[in-house]
Design a protein around this motif. Structure first.
Motif, PDB file in Angstrom:
ATOM      1  N   VAL A   1      35.408  30.600  39.240  1.00 10.96           N
ATOM      2  CA  VAL A   1      36.453  30.070  39.181  1.00 10.96           C
ATOM      3  C   VAL A   1      37.060  30.468  40.655  1.00 10.96           C
ATOM      4  CG1 VAL A   1      36.538  29.546  36.767  1.00 10.96           C
ATOM      5  CG2 VAL A   1      37.815  31.450  37.574  1.00 10.96           C
TER       6      VAL A   1
ATOM      7  N   THR B   1      38.349  27.588  43.263  1.00  9.02           N
ATOM      8  CA  THR B   1      39.578  27.568  43.553  1.00  9.02           C
ATOM      9  C   THR B   1      40.222  27.904  44.971  1.00  9.02           C
ATOM     10  OG1 THR B   1      40.093  28.015  40.985  1.00  9.02           O
ATOM     11  CG2 THR B   1      42.105  28.143  42.765  1.00  9.02           C
TER      12      THR B   1
ATOM     13  N   TYR C   1      41.356  28.381  34.803  1.00  8.66           N
ATOM     14  CA  TYR C   1      41.776  28.235  35.886  1.00  8.66           C
ATOM     15  C   TYR C   1      42.500  29.709  36.397  1.00  8.66           C
ATOM     16  CZ  TYR C   1      44.139  26.187  40.071  1.00  8.66           C
ATOM     17  OH  TYR C   1      44.774  25.727  41.365  1.00  8.66           O
TER      18      TYR C   1
END
Length: 238
Positions: A58, A62, A124
């Motif tokens: 992630v 991101t 996230y």
């Protein structure tokens, strides 16, 4: 530090190499053997390979999207695992990122991410860029008035594009500038966003400027949820 290279179709290879064998300290199982209280422990413990690999995935996605750089490279240090809300687990740690063509300059960051041990997936991540002066090659420098004025203008323009916002005035009075190597400059500023008749609210901005390329790499802003309306007959809200 293990390294991660962000490149198309190489995610699985990246994840298999995210944690070098033996790079971590004792896991939670070791804590159970030593202390006999692993089931009730509430202090952080070293995160295992699976948790770090899930978080690496992630983070790559991101940060790659945030900086729009297909050659993003990460170095992640050991991470810790701690209990979160509603029985969740939280992985947190620190790392460094390097963009394509940035030479030897690395930008430190800290992260936190929810982790589902049952599915082996991470949520996230909450990422804070910069190492607060403790990262490799970091140093606080005087604020650049011209860059700050440009940043305020960019942010005000973005806020004015919101439906019904009208003219927006920004006043930042708590500003710090942290330079990493010769390329990265992080500007962290806090103050007030004034929406005129719509009221005012607390605002903050966290931005990264490329000193070599003379361009903004990332601009992230936050507004407080409450807007204090001016008592001048105008309509609150925006």
């Amino acid at each position: 530090m293990p390294a991660v290279h962000h490149a198309p179709l190489l995610l699985l290879a990246m994840l298999s190499a995210i944690v070098a064998p033996g790079a971590l300290a004792d896991t939670g199982e070791g804590a159970a053997r030593d202390g006999g209280a692993a089931d009730t422990i509430s202090t952080p413990v070293p995160a295992g390979d699976q948790a770090q690999a899930a978080v690496a995935a992630v983070l790559v996605a991101t940060l790659g999207e945030r900086f729009d750089d297909p050659m993003l490279e990460l170095r992640l240090g050991p991470a810790s695992l701690e209990p979160g809300a509603a029985g969740e687990q939280v992985v947190q740690g620190a790392g460094q990122l390097r963009l394509g063509g940035s030479g030897q300059d690395w930008l430190a960051f800290h992260y936190r991410s929810r982790y589902d041990a049952g599915f082996g997936t991470a949520g996230y991540p909450d990422i804070t860029l910069g190492g607060d002066g403790e990262g490799e090659g970091e140093r606080f420098v005087p604020n650049d008035a011209a860059l700050m004025a440009e940043l305020e203008a960019r942010l005000a323009s973005g806020l004015e594009a919101l439906p019904g916002a009208g003219r927006v005035y920004l006043q930042f009075d708590d500003i710090s500038s942290l330079q990493s190597g010769q390329r990265f400059l992080r500007i962290d500023a806090r103050g007030i966003a004034d929406f005129g008749p719509g009221g005012s609210t607390a605002a903050s901005v966290d931005a990264i400027y490329d000193l070599q390329g003379r361009r903004w790499l990332s601009i992230e802003h936050t507004l407080a949820p409450n807007i204090v309306a001016h008592d001048d007959g105008g309509t609150a809200g925006y």
